[in-house]
Write a protein that holds these residues in place. Structure first.
Motif, PDB file in Angstrom:
ATOM      1  N   ASN A 144       0.831  -1.202   0.000  1.00 30.99           N
ATOM      2  CA  ASN A 144       0.000   0.000   0.000  1.00 30.99           C
ATOM      3  C   ASN A 144       0.866   1.254   0.000  1.00 30.99           C
ATOM      4  OD1 ASN A 144      -2.622   1.281   0.183  1.00 30.99           O
ATOM      5  ND2 ASN A 144      -2.041   1.858   2.263  1.00 30.99           N
ATOM      6  N   GLY A 145       0.515   2.215  -0.866  1.00 28.32           N
ATOM      7  CA  GLY A 145       1.219   3.491  -0.909  1.00 28.32           C
ATOM      8  C   GLY A 145       2.476   3.501  -1.750  1.00 28.32           C
ATOM      9  N   GLU A 146       2.835   2.363  -2.358  1.00 28.90           N
ATOM     10  CA  GLU A 146       4.044   2.309  -3.178  1.00 28.90           C
ATOM     11  C   GLU A 146       3.766   2.844  -4.581  1.00 28.90           C
ATOM     12  OE1 GLU A 146       5.990  -1.468  -3.461  1.00 28.90           O
ATOM     13  OE2 GLU A 146       6.300  -1.616  -1.319  1.00 28.90           O
ATOM     14  N   PRO A 147       4.753   3.512  -5.188  1.00 26.72           N
ATOM     15  CA  PRO A 147       4.589   3.937  -6.581  1.00 26.72           C
ATOM     16  C   PRO A 147       4.648   2.717  -7.502  1.00 26.72           C
ATOM     17  CG  PRO A 147       6.758   4.552  -5.753  1.00 26.72           C
ATOM     18  CD  PRO A 147       6.007   3.954  -4.602  1.00 26.72           C
ATOM     19  N   VAL A 148       3.879   2.771  -8.594  1.00 24.22           N
ATOM     20  CA  VAL A 148       3.873   1.675  -9.569  1.00 24.22           C
ATOM     21  C   VAL A 148       4.060   2.249 -10.968  1.00 24.22           C
ATOM     22  CG1 VAL A 148       2.455   0.111  -8.188  1.00 24.22           C
ATOM     23  CG2 VAL A 148       1.341   1.711  -9.737  1.00 24.22           C
ATOM     24  N   GLU A 149       4.574   1.415 -11.853  1.00 24.63           N
ATOM     25  CA  GLU A 149       4.803   1.774 -13.248  1.00 24.63           C
ATOM     26  C   GLU A 149       3.726   1.160 -14.129  1.00 24.63           C
ATOM     27  OE1 GLU A 149       7.288   3.715 -14.467  1.00 24.63           O
ATOM     28  OE2 GLU A 149       7.952   4.071 -12.418  1.00 24.63           O
ATOM     29  N   PHE A 150       3.560   1.671 -15.329  1.00 29.36           N
ATOM     30  CA  PHE A 150       2.649   1.086 -16.305  1.00 29.36           C
ATOM     31  C   PHE A 150       3.089  -0.349 -16.589  1.00 29.36           C
ATOM     32  CE2 PHE A 150       1.948  -0.135 -20.709  1.00 29.36           C
ATOM     33  CZ  PHE A 150       0.562  -0.098 -20.756  1.00 29.36           C
ATOM     34  N   GLY A 151       2.152  -1.290 -16.526  1.00 25.41           N
ATOM     35  CA  GLY A 151       2.449  -2.688 -16.835  1.00 25.41           C
ATOM     36  C   GLY A 151       3.096  -3.464 -15.707  1.00 25.41           C
ATOM     37  N   GLN A 152       3.364  -2.836 -14.565  1.00 23.86           N
ATOM     38  CA  GLN A 152       3.993  -3.521 -13.432  1.00 23.86           C
ATOM     39  C   GLN A 152       3.007  -4.507 -12.820  1.00 23.86           C
ATOM     40  OE1 GLN A 152       5.563  -0.900 -10.411  1.00 23.86           O
ATOM     41  NE2 GLN A 152       5.759  -2.543  -8.914  1.00 23.86           N
ATOM     42  N   PRO A 153       3.408  -5.776 -12.615  1.00 26.47           N
ATOM     43  CA  PRO A 153       2.514  -6.742 -11.968  1.00 26.47           C
ATOM     44  C   PRO A 153       2.182  -6.302 -10.543  1.00 26.47           C
ATOM     45  CG  PRO A 153       4.316  -7.871 -13.066  1.00 26.47           C
ATOM     46  CD  PRO A 153       4.655  -6.400 -13.076  1.00 26.47           C
ATOM     47  N   LEU A 154       0.880  -6.355 -10.210  1.00 26.19           N
ATOM     48  CA  LEU A 154       0.412  -5.956  -8.881  1.00 26.19           C
ATOM     49  C   LEU A 154       0.011  -7.167  -8.042  1.00 26.19           C
ATOM     50  CD1 LEU A 154      -1.892  -3.000  -9.995  1.00 26.19           C
ATOM     51  CD2 LEU A 154       0.504  -2.892  -9.278  1.00 26.19           C
ATOM     52  N   PHE A 155      -0.638  -8.143  -8.681  1.00 24.07           N
ATOM     53  CA  PHE A 155      -1.110  -9.347  -8.000  1.00 24.07           C
ATOM     54  C   PHE A 155      -0.824 -10.564  -8.864  1.00 24.07           C
ATOM     55  CE2 PHE A 155      -3.874  -5.968  -6.497  1.00 24.07           C
ATOM     56  CZ  PHE A 155      -3.931  -6.187  -5.126  1.00 24.07           C
ATOM     57  N   VAL A 156      -0.483 -11.663  -8.211  1.00 23.46           N
ATOM     58  CA  VAL A 156      -0.419 -12.958  -8.890  1.00 23.46           C
ATOM     59  C   VAL A 156      -1.756 -13.621  -8.599  1.00 23.46           C
ATOM     60  CG1 VAL A 156       0.704 -15.226  -8.972  1.00 23.46           C
ATOM     61  CG2 VAL A 156       2.069 -13.157  -8.589  1.00 23.46           C
ATOM     62  N   VAL A 157      -2.425 -14.124  -9.648  1.00 20.04           N
ATOM     63  CA  VAL A 157      -3.732 -14.739  -9.497  1.00 20.04           C
ATOM     64  C   VAL A 157      -3.771 -16.072 -10.222  1.00 20.04           C
ATOM     65  CG1 VAL A 157      -4.934 -12.532  -9.246  1.00 20.04           C
ATOM     66  CG2 VAL A 157      -4.733 -13.555 -11.507  1.00 20.04           C
ATOM     67  N   ARG A 158      -4.687 -16.926  -9.791  1.00 25.09           N
ATOM     68  CA  ARG A 158      -4.947 -18.207 -10.454  1.00 25.09           C
ATOM     69  C   ARG A 158      -6.347 -18.145 -11.027  1.00 25.09           C
ATOM     70  NH1 ARG A 158      -4.734 -21.303  -6.313  1.00 25.09           N
ATOM     71  NH2 ARG A 158      -6.926 -21.756  -6.193  1.00 25.09           N
ATOM     72  N   PRO A 159      -6.486 -18.274 -12.352  1.00 25.77           N
ATOM     73  CA  PRO A 159      -7.822 -18.200 -12.944  1.00 25.77           C
ATOM     74  C   PRO A 159      -8.695 -19.357 -12.461  1.00 25.77           C
ATOM     75  CG  PRO A 159      -6.190 -18.780 -14.608  1.00 25.77           C
ATOM     76  CD  PRO A 159      -5.462 -18.531 -13.341  1.00 25.77           C
ATOM     77  N   ILE A 160      -9.991 -19.093 -12.364  1.00 26.94           N
ATOM     78  CA  ILE A 160     -10.950 -20.112 -11.960  1.00 26.94           C
ATOM     79  C   ILE A 160     -11.549 -20.686 -13.249  1.00 26.94           C
ATOM     80  CG2 ILE A 160     -13.135 -20.573 -10.801  1.00 26.94           C
ATOM     81  CD1 ILE A 160     -12.442 -18.265  -8.910  1.00 26.94           C
ATOM     82  N   GLU A 161     -11.417 -21.988 -13.401  1.00 23.21           N
ATOM     83  CA  GLU A 161     -11.990 -22.650 -14.577  1.00 23.21           C
ATOM     84  C   GLU A 161     -13.493 -22.601 -14.473  1.00 23.21           C
ATOM     85  OE1 GLU A 161     -10.184 -23.767 -17.111  1.00 23.21           O
ATOM     86  OE2 GLU A 161      -8.365 -23.161 -16.053  1.00 23.21           O
ATOM     87  N   GLN A 162     -14.137 -22.104 -15.518  1.00 27.53           N
ATOM     88  CA  GLN A 162     -15.598 -22.031 -15.532  1.00 27.53           C
ATOM     89  C   GLN A 162     -16.153 -23.258 -16.249  1.00 27.53           C
ATOM     90  OE1 GLN A 162     -16.684 -18.263 -17.153  1.00 27.53           O
ATOM     91  NE2 GLN A 162     -16.199 -17.215 -15.250  1.00 27.53           N
ATOM     92  N   VAL A 163     -17.212 -23.802 -15.689  1.00 27.41           N
ATOM     93  CA  VAL A 163     -17.798 -25.022 -16.230  1.00 27.41           C
ATOM     94  C   VAL A 163     -18.834 -24.697 -17.277  1.00 27.41           C
ATOM     95  CG1 VAL A 163     -18.912 -27.185 -15.641  1.00 27.41           C
ATOM     96  CG2 VAL A 163     -17.484 -26.025 -13.972  1.00 27.41           C
TER      97      VAL A 163
END
Length: 163
Positions: A144-163
Motif C-alpha cells: 500500500n502506498g508504493e509507486p507503480v509503473e505502467f504494466g507492473q505486476p500488482l497481484f499474482v492470481v490463479r484463474p478459476i476454470e468455468q464449467v
C-alpha cells in the motif's frame, strides 16, 4: 497545454493500441510511450497484445522445461498457469477504498470478473483496477502506498476454470 487537455490526452493514449506518441504544441514537445509487455515461452520473448480499453492487463507466464530428444517421455503434471493483474498506468497503489477501511482483497480471496482489487492514483484521479477474469488472489506484489509503473505486476492470481 492545460492540465485538463493533458489528462484527456493521457486517457485516450492509454485506451489506444498506440505504443508511442509525440506531440508538439507552442514550441513544447511531449512524448508518451508504453513499455511493450512480453511473455517468455521456452526462452523466447513473445510480444503481448496491448491493454484493453480500461488499461488493465493480464499477462500469462508459463514455465517450460526443455527435454533432450533422447530422453524418455514421462507423463508429468502440467505446470500451473500463473496470471498477473498489472498496473494500467503510472501512479501510487492503494489497497483499500480509503484510509482505515479494509483492503479490497487478501491472498486466498476469490474475485469475480470486474471486481476491484486496488486503486492506482494518477494525477489526483483514483482509478480502480479490476479483475478481467474470475480468479483467486495468490499473492500481492506491491505494498500500500508504493509507486507503480505502467504494466507492473500488482497481484499474482490463479484463474478459476468455468464449467
Amino acid at each position: 497545454m492545460d492540465l485538463d487537455k493533458l489528462q484527456e490526452l493521457i486517457r485516450i493514449f492509454e485506451a489506444s493500441d498506440l505504443s508511442e506518441i509525440e506531440i508538439e504544441e507552442s514550441g513544447r514537445r511531449m512524448r508518451l510511450k508504453k513499455p511493450r509487455p512480453v511473455m517468455s515461452y521456452a526462452g523466447q520473448m513473445i510480444p503481448m497484445q496491448p491493454a484493453d480499453a480500461r488499461g488493465t492487463q493480464m499477462v500469462l507466464h508459463e514455465s517450460v522445461t526443455a527435454v533432450p530428444a533422447s530422453a524418455p517421455v514421462r507423463a508429468e503434471k502440467e505446470p500451473e498457469k500463473v496470471i498477473t493483474i498489472d498496473s494500467p498506468m503510472v501512479g501510487v497503489l492503494y489497497v483499500a477504498p480509503s484510509p482505515g477501511e479494509p483492503p479490497f482483497v487478501h491472498p486466498g480471496d476469490t474475485v469475480d470478473e470486474g471486481q476491484a482489487v486496488c486503486i492506482v492514483e494518477a494525477m489526483k484521479l483514483m482509478n480502480e483496477v479490476t479483475a478481467k477474469y474470475p480468479c483467486v488472489i495468490v499473492k500481492a506484489l506491491v505494498e500500500n502506498g508504493e509507486p507503480v509503473e505502467f504494466g507492473q505486476p500488482l497481484f499474482v492470481v490463479r484463474p478459476i476454470e468455468q464449467v
